[in-house]
Design a protein around this motif. Structure first.
Motif, PDB file in Angstrom:
ATOM      1  N   ILE A 135     -42.161 -80.850 -25.948  1.00 11.73           N
ATOM      2  CA  ILE A 135     -41.401 -82.000 -25.603  1.00 11.73           C
ATOM      3  C   ILE A 135     -42.181 -83.171 -26.199  1.00 11.73           C
ATOM      4  CG2 ILE A 135     -42.485 -82.667 -23.563  1.00 11.73           C
ATOM      5  CD1 ILE A 135     -38.764 -83.479 -24.516  1.00 11.73           C
ATOM      6  N   THR A 136     -41.469 -84.150 -27.016  1.00 19.09           N
ATOM      7  CA  THR A 136     -42.174 -85.116 -27.696  1.00 19.09           C
ATOM      8  C   THR A 136     -42.036 -86.415 -26.930  1.00 19.09           C
ATOM      9  OG1 THR A 136     -41.207 -84.560 -29.862  1.00 19.09           O
ATOM     10  CG2 THR A 136     -41.929 -86.769 -29.844  1.00 19.09           C
ATOM     11  N   MET A 137     -43.269 -87.134 -26.865  1.00 16.70           N
ATOM     12  CA  MET A 137     -43.363 -88.462 -26.136  1.00 16.70           C
ATOM     13  C   MET A 137     -43.545 -89.149 -27.295  1.00 16.70           C
ATOM     14  SD  MET A 137     -45.858 -89.791 -23.308  1.00 16.70           S
ATOM     15  CE  MET A 137     -47.142 -90.361 -24.476  1.00 16.70           C
ATOM     16  N   PRO A 138     -42.577 -90.217 -27.354  1.00 13.42           N
ATOM     17  CA  PRO A 138     -42.668 -91.272 -28.534  1.00 13.42           C
ATOM     18  C   PRO A 138     -43.750 -92.229 -28.037  1.00 13.42           C
ATOM     19  CG  PRO A 138     -40.294 -90.948 -27.821  1.00 13.42           C
ATOM     20  CD  PRO A 138     -41.321 -90.280 -26.897  1.00 13.42           C
ATOM     21  N   ILE A 139     -44.034 -93.049 -28.784  1.00 13.49           N
ATOM     22  CA  ILE A 139     -45.087 -94.329 -28.578  1.00 13.49           C
ATOM     23  C   ILE A 139     -44.650 -95.082 -27.611  1.00 13.49           C
ATOM     24  CG2 ILE A 139     -46.240 -96.273 -29.535  1.00 13.49           C
ATOM     25  CD1 ILE A 139     -46.203 -94.743 -32.310  1.00 13.49           C
ATOM     26  N   MET A 140     -45.159 -95.171 -26.232  1.00  8.32           N
ATOM     27  CA  MET A 140     -44.696 -96.160 -25.449  1.00  8.32           C
ATOM     28  C   MET A 140     -45.856 -96.945 -24.687  1.00  8.32           C
ATOM     29  SD  MET A 140     -43.363 -93.391 -22.717  1.00  8.32           S
ATOM     30  CE  MET A 140     -42.533 -92.674 -23.583  1.00  8.32           C
ATOM     31  N   ALA A 141     -45.566 -97.672 -23.818  1.00 12.22           N
ATOM     32  CA  ALA A 141     -46.571 -98.603 -23.000  1.00 12.22           C
ATOM     33  C   ALA A 141     -46.972 -97.632 -21.870  1.00 12.22           C
ATOM     34  CB  ALA A 141     -46.122 -99.815 -22.425  1.00 12.22           C
ATOM     35  N   PRO A 142     -48.362 -97.334 -21.439  1.00 11.25           N
ATOM     36  CA  PRO A 142     -48.825 -96.542 -20.432  1.00 11.25           C
ATOM     37  C   PRO A 142     -47.833 -96.740 -19.205  1.00 11.25           C
ATOM     38  CG  PRO A 142     -50.669 -97.658 -21.547  1.00 11.25           C
ATOM     39  CD  PRO A 142     -49.276 -98.210 -22.317  1.00 11.25           C
ATOM     40  N   GLN A 143     -47.518 -97.824 -18.752  1.00 16.49           N
ATOM     41  CA  GLN A 143     -46.635 -97.964 -17.489  1.00 16.49           C
ATOM     42  C   GLN A 143     -45.334 -97.442 -17.777  1.00 16.49           C
ATOM     43  OE1 GLN A 143     -48.022-100.652 -19.559  1.00 16.49           O
ATOM     44  NE2 GLN A 143     -46.294-102.302 -19.634  1.00 16.49           N
ATOM     45  N   ASP A 144     -44.889 -96.985 -18.839  1.00 16.93           N
ATOM     46  CA  ASP A 144     -43.413 -96.293 -18.985  1.00 16.93           C
ATOM     47  C   ASP A 144     -43.827 -94.698 -19.004  1.00 16.93           C
ATOM     48  OD1 ASP A 144     -42.351 -98.782 -19.377  1.00 16.93           O
ATOM     49  OD2 ASP A 144     -42.561 -98.860 -21.489  1.00 16.93           O
ATOM     50  N   TRP A 149     -41.967 -89.042 -17.863  1.00 10.89           N
ATOM     51  CA  TRP A 149     -42.450 -87.485 -17.173  1.00 10.89           C
ATOM     52  C   TRP A 149     -41.593 -87.019 -15.918  1.00 10.89           C
ATOM     53  CZ3 TRP A 149     -44.066 -83.792 -19.418  1.00 10.89           C
ATOM     54  CH2 TRP A 149     -44.471 -82.628 -18.806  1.00 10.89           C
ATOM     55  N   GLN A 150     -41.274 -88.232 -15.269  1.00  8.48           N
ATOM     56  CA  GLN A 150     -40.118 -88.159 -14.124  1.00  8.48           C
ATOM     57  C   GLN A 150     -39.063 -87.365 -14.817  1.00  8.48           C
ATOM     58  OE1 GLN A 150     -38.933 -91.297 -12.048  1.00  8.48           O
ATOM     59  NE2 GLN A 150     -38.412 -90.132 -10.100  1.00  8.48           N
ATOM     60  N   LEU A 151     -38.542 -87.792 -15.908  1.00  5.44           N
ATOM     61  CA  LEU A 151     -37.416 -87.220 -16.349  1.00  5.44           C
ATOM     62  C   LEU A 151     -37.577 -85.821 -17.086  1.00  5.44           C
ATOM     63  CD1 LEU A 151     -34.545 -87.746 -17.649  1.00  5.44           C
ATOM     64  CD2 LEU A 151     -35.364 -88.841 -19.506  1.00  5.44           C
ATOM     65  N   TYR A 152     -38.736 -85.694 -17.797  1.00  3.86           N
ATOM     66  CA  TYR A 152     -38.981 -84.503 -18.558  1.00  3.86           C
ATOM     67  C   TYR A 152     -39.641 -83.463 -17.971  1.00  3.86           C
ATOM     68  CZ  TYR A 152     -36.257 -86.695 -22.089  1.00  3.86           C
ATOM     69  OH  TYR A 152     -35.311 -87.345 -23.079  1.00  3.86           O
ATOM     70  N   GLY A 153     -40.639 -83.659 -16.981  1.00  3.31           N
ATOM     71  CA  GLY A 153     -41.571 -82.930 -16.149  1.00  3.31           C
ATOM     72  C   GLY A 153     -40.796 -81.861 -15.721  1.00  3.31           C
TER      73      GLY A 153
END
Length: 374
Positions: A135-144, A149-153
């Motif tokens: 799964i790819t995690m795009p660049i995002m703020a740490p708080q996001d 991960w709640q969605l894709y975990g």
């Protein structure tokens, strides 16, 4: 078995999170869906998925090139149409590589259907029934990251591809928060999309080591033409380097091999085309270069095509076929991505094995050669 007509439709779909990389951020997914029909009722599907900063084209140019190319194909047999694509590839891909690829994919889908074969059977004899994607995690703020991960975990991903900005401080903060959120045994791919220098790449890898990240490899850290820097980097770190934009053709890979480099190679049909991708795969296998199958921000149509390539050739160590999971609606009736699992099972049936959903089905009269953009 002649081609009678085609339809093109622009489809824009919201995505769960903005797809942000070092060079561009896409707030939604916009593609051109290609459908090509024959006189016997076969329907071949393809997709044009421009990512402007990487493919150097856009939706308008993709649709224009696809339409122009398909106008030449109407009235031809599928095999003759594929020859037209091959002959026109260099010229038309300079205007829109993804426009050509969308047509190429639809024609290969038809070729397999006419031969009563799965598309994967055209690519080899590995007969794999599926594969597991990252799964790819795009660049995002740490708080996001918690929401991501709640969605894709729950999908069961064992590997996360982390998009890197090139800003050492923000990248470090982002990685630290990700490591805190995900299972300890997670593997990582650090994908820089040309956003780093040799020095900042080494800093990135040092930060990853400090965070005890299990880094499989670092992907495209340097600008695509910086072969000198790539050679330097390969000598300065034990972490394997993967090339993406640097290798768009088999000739590009040959240049690296001649310099003594044997990188991991990311195969993407949207940057290379189907026929050229197969050439790169052949050269990589002969030269001992590991392979990853990937893509742009694509729906299950283009990603499904790449899944067939991977399962047919059996050539890939790594898989990055995750972007349909970002789409908030499905383009097709059923697909490997409908199940929300990291394990992707190859569709059954002839050809691509996918059918457009009702909202994306075409109703244009079959006598027409094209449809208007929706």
């Amino acid at each position: 078995m002649k081609i009678t007509n085609y339809n093109l439709r622009v489809s824009t779909t919201p995505i769960h999170v903005p797809f942000t990389i070092s060079k561009e951020s896409l707030p939604r997914a916009t593609i051109v869906i290609v459908e090509v029909r024959t006189e016997s009722g076969y329907r071949g599907l393809g997709e044009c998925a421009p990512f402007s900063s990487l493919t150097y084209d856009n939706i308008e140019s993709a649709r224009k090139v696809a339409s122009s190319l398909l106008d030449q194909c109407v009235g031809l047999t599928v095999e003759d149409a594929i020859k037209v694509v091959d002959q026109s590839f260099a010229e038309l891909s300079a205007e829109s590589i993804t426009g050509v690829v969308g047509v190429e994919c639809a024609l290969w889908d038809l070729r397999a259907q006419i031969r009563s074969q799965s598309l994967s059977q055209l690519f080899g004899h590995a007969r794999l029934s599926g594969l597991t994607t990252d799964i790819t995690m795009p660049i995002m703020a740490p708080q996001d990251i918690a929401g991501f991960w709640q969605l894709y975990g729950p999908y069961g991903f064992k590997t996360i591809k982390v998009k890197i900005s090139g800003n050492s401080s923000s990248d470090s903060d982002m990685m630290a928060e990700l490591v805190r959120r995900v299972p300890e045994a997670t593997n990582y791919i650090l994908d820089c999309n040309q956003g780093c220098s040799v020095a900042s790449t080494l800093q990135l890898l040092d930060d990853a080591q400090r965070l005890k990240m299990r880094v499989l490899f670092c992907e495209q850290p340097l600008p695509e033409q910086d072969i000198t820097g790539l050679s330097q980097l390969a000598k300065l770190t034990p972490v394997p380097i993967c090339v993406d934009e640097t290798v768009r053709t088999a000739d590009d890979l040959a240049k690296l091999l001649n310099l003594g480099l044997k990188p991991i190679v990311n195969i993407k049909i949207m940057k290379s085309g189907v026929a050229e991708a197969l050439k790169i795969i052949g050269l990589a296998l002969a030269s001992g270069c590991p392979l990853m199958i990937g893509g742009m921000l694509e729906s299950e149509i283009a990603m499904g095509f790449s899944l067939h390539i991977a399962c047919g050739t059996g050539a890939f160590t790594y898989a990055d076929l995750d972007t349909p999971f970002f789409f908030t609606k499905r383009i097709t009736v059923d697909s490997p991505w409908h199940n929300h699992k990291s394990q992707l099972k190859l569709p059954t049936g002839y050809g691509l094995g996918l059918a457009l959903s009702a909202c994306d089905a075409y109703t244009k009269d079959s006598r027409s050669t094209h449809s208007s953009v929706g």
